[in-house]
Design a protein around this motif. Sequence first.
Motif, mmCIF file in Angstrom:
data_model
loop_
_atom_site.group_PDB
_atom_site.id
_atom_site.type_symbol
_atom_site.label_atom_id
_atom_site.label_comp_id
_atom_site.label_asym_id
_atom_site.label_seq_id
_atom_site.Cartn_x
_atom_site.Cartn_y
_atom_site.Cartn_z
ATOM 1 N N PHE A 100 0.777 -1.197 -0.016
ATOM 2 C CA PHE A 100 0.266 0.074 -0.072
ATOM 3 C C PHE A 100 0.769 1.145 0.023
ATOM 4 C CE2 PHE A 100 -3.019 -3.145 1.069
ATOM 5 C CZ PHE A 100 -4.498 -2.257 0.478
ATOM 6 N N LEU A 101 0.732 2.132 -0.889
ATOM 7 C CA LEU A 101 1.416 3.473 -0.918
ATOM 8 C C LEU A 101 1.087 4.542 0.120
ATOM 9 C CD1 LEU A 101 1.686 3.486 -4.643
ATOM 10 C CD2 LEU A 101 3.214 2.558 -3.005
ATOM 11 N N GLU A 102 -0.111 4.286 0.718
ATOM 12 C CA GLU A 102 -0.644 5.192 1.544
ATOM 13 C C GLU A 102 -1.546 4.698 2.653
ATOM 14 O OE1 GLU A 102 -3.024 7.918 -0.870
ATOM 15 O OE2 GLU A 102 -4.757 6.441 -0.823
ATOM 16 N N GLU A 103 -1.732 5.342 3.767
ATOM 17 C CA GLU A 103 -2.730 4.831 4.816
ATOM 18 C C GLU A 103 -4.186 4.977 4.132
ATOM 19 O OE1 GLU A 103 -1.874 3.036 7.449
ATOM 20 O OE2 GLU A 103 0.196 3.292 6.721
ATOM 21 N N PRO A 104 -5.186 4.008 4.827
ATOM 22 C CA PRO A 104 -6.485 4.344 4.105
ATOM 23 C C PRO A 104 -6.765 5.790 4.790
ATOM 24 C CG PRO A 104 -6.335 2.284 5.343
ATOM 25 C CD PRO A 104 -4.911 2.967 5.541
ATOM 26 N N ARG A 105 -7.636 6.306 3.825
ATOM 27 C CA ARG A 105 -8.359 7.722 4.013
ATOM 28 C C ARG A 105 -9.733 7.526 3.754
ATOM 29 N NH1 ARG A 105 -6.011 7.989 -1.152
ATOM 30 N NH2 ARG A 105 -7.197 9.220 -2.519
ATOM 31 N N HIS A 106 -10.521 8.453 4.386
ATOM 32 C CA HIS A 106 -11.798 8.832 4.095
ATOM 33 C C HIS A 106 -12.328 9.926 3.528
ATOM 34 C CE1 HIS A 106 -12.501 5.297 6.996
ATOM 35 N NE2 HIS A 106 -11.507 5.993 7.839
ATOM 36 N N GLU A 107 -12.760 9.571 2.167
ATOM 37 C CA GLU A 107 -12.938 10.846 1.385
ATOM 38 C C GLU A 107 -14.841 10.977 1.288
ATOM 39 O OE1 GLU A 107 -10.838 12.782 0.068
ATOM 40 O OE2 GLU A 107 -9.011 11.696 0.333
ATOM 41 N N PRO A 108 -15.230 11.940 0.908
ATOM 42 C CA PRO A 108 -16.756 12.210 0.691
ATOM 43 C C PRO A 108 -17.338 11.063 -0.317
ATOM 44 C CG PRO A 108 -15.799 14.235 0.204
ATOM 45 C CD PRO A 108 -14.713 13.325 0.280
ATOM 46 N N TYR A 109 -16.476 10.374 -1.170
ATOM 47 C CA TYR A 109 -16.835 9.234 -2.077
ATOM 48 C C TYR A 109 -16.597 7.957 -1.531
ATOM 49 C CZ TYR A 109 -11.994 9.521 -3.460
ATOM 50 O OH TYR A 109 -10.647 9.394 -3.473
ATOM 51 N N GLY A 110 -15.897 7.717 -0.223
ATOM 52 C CA GLY A 110 -15.834 6.515 0.540
ATOM 53 C C GLY A 110 -14.323 6.211 0.985
ATOM 54 N N THR A 111 -14.168 5.131 1.613
ATOM 55 C CA THR A 111 -12.697 4.855 2.117
ATOM 56 C C THR A 111 -11.767 4.351 0.895
ATOM 57 O OG1 THR A 111 -13.895 4.482 4.268
ATOM 58 C CG2 THR A 111 -11.627 3.512 4.089
ATOM 59 N N VAL A 112 -10.616 4.655 0.868
ATOM 60 C CA VAL A 112 -9.757 4.368 -0.161
ATOM 61 C C VAL A 112 -8.231 4.375 0.199
ATOM 62 C CG1 VAL A 112 -9.482 6.647 -0.910
ATOM 63 C CG2 VAL A 112 -9.237 5.082 -2.615
ATOM 64 N N ALA A 113 -7.476 3.485 -0.364
ATOM 65 C CA ALA A 113 -6.037 3.590 -0.317
ATOM 66 C C ALA A 113 -5.559 2.967 -1.458
ATOM 67 C CB ALA A 113 -5.610 2.425 0.776
ATOM 68 N N VAL A 114 -4.376 3.580 -2.049
ATOM 69 C CA VAL A 114 -3.790 3.334 -3.183
ATOM 70 C C VAL A 114 -2.672 1.861 -2.830
ATOM 71 C CG1 VAL A 114 -2.077 4.013 -5.137
ATOM 72 C CG2 VAL A 114 -3.916 5.236 -4.056
ATOM 73 N N PHE A 115 -2.723 0.962 -3.819
ATOM 74 C CA PHE A 115 -1.746 -0.113 -3.566
ATOM 75 C C PHE A 115 -1.368 -0.515 -4.926
ATOM 76 C CE2 PHE A 115 -5.611 -2.310 -4.449
ATOM 77 C CZ PHE A 115 -5.417 -3.356 -5.413
ATOM 78 N N GLN A 116 -0.181 -1.097 -4.812
ATOM 79 C CA GLN A 116 0.359 -1.720 -6.103
ATOM 80 C C GLN A 116 0.230 -2.999 -6.165
ATOM 81 O OE1 GLN A 116 4.592 -0.367 -5.341
ATOM 82 N NE2 GLN A 116 4.226 1.011 -7.442
ATOM 83 N N ASP A 117 -0.044 -3.515 -7.677
ATOM 84 C CA ASP A 117 0.193 -4.710 -7.631
ATOM 85 C C ASP A 117 1.550 -5.466 -7.875
ATOM 86 O OD1 ASP A 117 0.811 -4.533 -10.436
ATOM 87 O OD2 ASP A 117 -1.147 -4.808 -11.187
ATOM 88 N N ARG A 118 1.559 -6.820 -8.293
ATOM 89 C CA ARG A 118 2.994 -7.487 -8.407
ATOM 90 C C ARG A 118 3.720 -6.721 -9.324
ATOM 91 N NH1 ARG A 118 6.293 -10.668 -10.567
ATOM 92 N NH2 ARG A 118 6.835 -12.747 -9.689
ATOM 93 N N TYR A 119 3.419 -5.934 -10.125
ATOM 94 C CA TYR A 119 4.046 -5.399 -11.227
ATOM 95 C C TYR A 119 4.425 -3.788 -11.117
ATOM 96 C CZ TYR A 119 2.957 -9.808 -13.076
ATOM 97 O OH TYR A 119 2.555 -11.278 -13.018
ATOM 98 N N GLY A 120 3.498 -3.288 -10.179
ATOM 99 C CA GLY A 120 3.851 -1.836 -9.995
ATOM 100 C C GLY A 120 2.621 -1.151 -10.348
#
Length: 130
Positions: A100-120
């Motif tokens: 995961f490239l960031e901690e989970p965050r709460h936005e007006p549209y939902g809970t989200v966190a950016v992650f990378q797959d095996r390839y980037g």
Amino acid sequence: MRRIALVTLVVDDYDEAIGFYTRALGFRLVEDSPRPDGARWVVVAPGPDQHGTGLLLARAKDVEQRARIGDQTGGRVGFFLHTDDFARDHARMRANDVTFLEEPRHEPYGTVAVFQDRYGNRWDLLQPAA
């Protein structure tokens, strides 16, 4: 009815890609069929719905395609994995060494966190707001 059925994701190895998407992300293997040219038709999907969009895991055929592995969207988030239970899926993915490239965050549209797959490739894990 019209829908996007598959999105191609260029990978370096079929079996490693299948392993990542099925074990780390909890996708199901929909199809793995040999092709006459020695390639395989490999499809994975995140849920049990036969009508949802799947990923066609396509092994790179040449140097040009290999150069695109992990950078198919120029470094932007290119894939969005919706969940009905962010905490469950976030914990399972972390337990399976998903980066995961960031901690989970709460936005007006939902809970989200950016992650990378095996390839980037960058993905959003997203539980949409009610």
